[in-house]
Design a protein around this motif. Sequence first.
Motif, PDB file in Angstrom:
ATOM      1  N   THR A  97       5.618  -2.617   5.677  1.00  0.00           N
ATOM      2  CA  THR A  97       4.199  -2.890   5.435  1.00  0.00           C
ATOM      3  C   THR A  97       3.510  -3.435   6.682  1.00  0.00           C
ATOM      4  OG1 THR A  97       4.832  -5.041   4.506  1.00  0.00           O
ATOM      5  CG2 THR A  97       4.466  -3.234   2.964  1.00  0.00           C
ATOM      6  N   TYR A 260       0.730  -1.182  -1.812  1.00  0.00           N
ATOM      7  CA  TYR A 260       0.143  -1.775  -0.608  1.00  0.00           C
ATOM      8  C   TYR A 260      -0.508  -0.696   0.248  1.00  0.00           C
ATOM      9  CZ  TYR A 260      -0.327  -4.056   3.885  1.00  0.00           C
ATOM     10  OH  TYR A 260      -0.835  -4.534   5.059  1.00  0.00           O
ATOM     11  N   GLU A 263      -4.001   0.172  -0.922  1.00  0.00           N
ATOM     12  CA  GLU A 263      -5.015  -0.814  -0.538  1.00  0.00           C
ATOM     13  C   GLU A 263      -5.399  -0.654   0.931  1.00  0.00           C
ATOM     14  OE1 GLU A 263      -3.240  -4.513  -1.477  1.00  0.00           O
ATOM     15  OE2 GLU A 263      -3.353  -4.225  -3.669  1.00  0.00           O
ATOM     16  N   HIS A 264      -4.405  -0.416   1.777  1.00  0.00           N
ATOM     17  CA  HIS A 264      -4.690  -0.234   3.207  1.00  0.00           C
ATOM     18  C   HIS A 264      -5.508   1.034   3.441  1.00  0.00           C
ATOM     19  CE1 HIS A 264      -4.151  -0.634   7.504  1.00  0.00           C
ATOM     20  NE2 HIS A 264      -3.624   0.567   7.582  1.00  0.00           N
TER      21      HIS A 264
END
Length: 513
Positions: A97, A260, A263-264
Amino acid sequence: MLDITSRLRVDVDAWVAAQMDMGVCDAIERNAPAGKPVTMSAPHLPKVAGIDPTFPTPAQTSAAAHPMPALSPPPGAVIQDRLAGWVSDLTTLHELTERLARTGTLDDALDELLNAGAALVGARRGMVVLEPPHDPAHDAVFAGAPAGALPSRTRGLGLSRADLGHIETVPREVTAFGSMLRDRRPGGAAPPPVARPDLLAEDLHPLHREVVVRLGCAATYTCPLAAGGSGALGAAVWMYDEPAEPVERQTHLVGLYMRYATEHLTRLLELERARAVVATVAEELLPHRLPRVPGVTLAVRHRTGERGGGDFYDALPLPDGALGLAVGSVGGSGPGALAAMGRLRASLRAYAVMEGEDPVAVLSDLELLLRLTEPARTATALFAYAEPAARRIVLAGAGHTPPLVIGERRTEFAETSLSAPLGMLACWEAPSVELTPAPGETVLLYTDGLLRRTGDAMDRAFARLHSAAATVPRSARSDPSAVAGHVLRTMLPDGLDRTDGAEDVVLLAARFD
């Protein structure tokens, strides 16, 4: 590649909670099987030299010794191994991440997502399809944006463009990722991942089977790009060469990573939309088309920076068959620089119509206007008054880069006087310069963004520009559009001329007959 065997799977939530309350040793003791002592907390018996008291002393008899029973690992060691595996998973997920968070463009983020997902699920190839849900406001913005700014795209890992083209021939409704994108609902729950461990054993659509055989794909694992109730932005598909399926721990980790990643990617999409708005506004503030004036042919190349700079160009017909050419750059970036650029260009057009035959007067009036109305703003500008029939150019510059003359017998920078940018001095003044281009020669006007995007020092960037202009193919010198395109590609190779660069770039080429 993260490949953790199934014997290490354990639900450690309850154990970790206990650990936080009472410490590692107490947690191990509490979670140990009932009725068995824990090795870590068991009292130690006194030792006698050469004798281990934990084992009984063998009997002194001639009979064969009894075989020693196999020792099972202490319960605490098992839990420690399980905890080590859990920590290793979290460490791997954190590293992946972090690498994704360092990406700043959609293409880079999608490539990183494919590589990380392949490592998590144990695949070698993959494909990600990014298709944000339709939004009328966003669609209207991207309708006027350059093609490269559109957010919808497909990226592959270990797949060529031809392979991606073959995949596109398969009807979407028969693919797992196509069904995810078709059935998504705004605010709805994210669709579950789909594992197809043996594609050739399924009753596939004929086109689907043909592509599967062509690519040598035996199994797939498809995961949606979705987080919360935002709806799916797209889907990622990882491909196996042999029938296979990720284990439960792998699917759990890739699910966390994909949430994740969604969202990025959502944040990057908002940046892309903002850049598209900036590019659209900048294009609307510049000429939609170049004028046609006998005796001269015009061409332009324009790239807007990611934050929206203030570089501009203009070409306007003047009385008596004359032509006014201008390039310039307003200091700063963002919406303020764009607005100031629009005002400056509109003012320059007005002064050019009234007194265009005197470029020094045009820039003097422009400097006075800028100093009175926007005292905190600076700008560079170059204005040229051209008479195509006589092949005569009179120009003046205010802190701007010199024009470049490109022809069969010469490639050289025009000699212009050194002057300060507009808004820097209390009273701006600089002499004009006259040029006489030969028939077939091209005069190239440009902004300093062309030089700055190279990343070189200015003297070296000027040398690169001269070299790029000198290497224009002889067959292309009669076309100013080909000349400008060659210079841009040579100066900014490997995608440096993209619209998401830091600096605006303008090239205005005028070829005289």
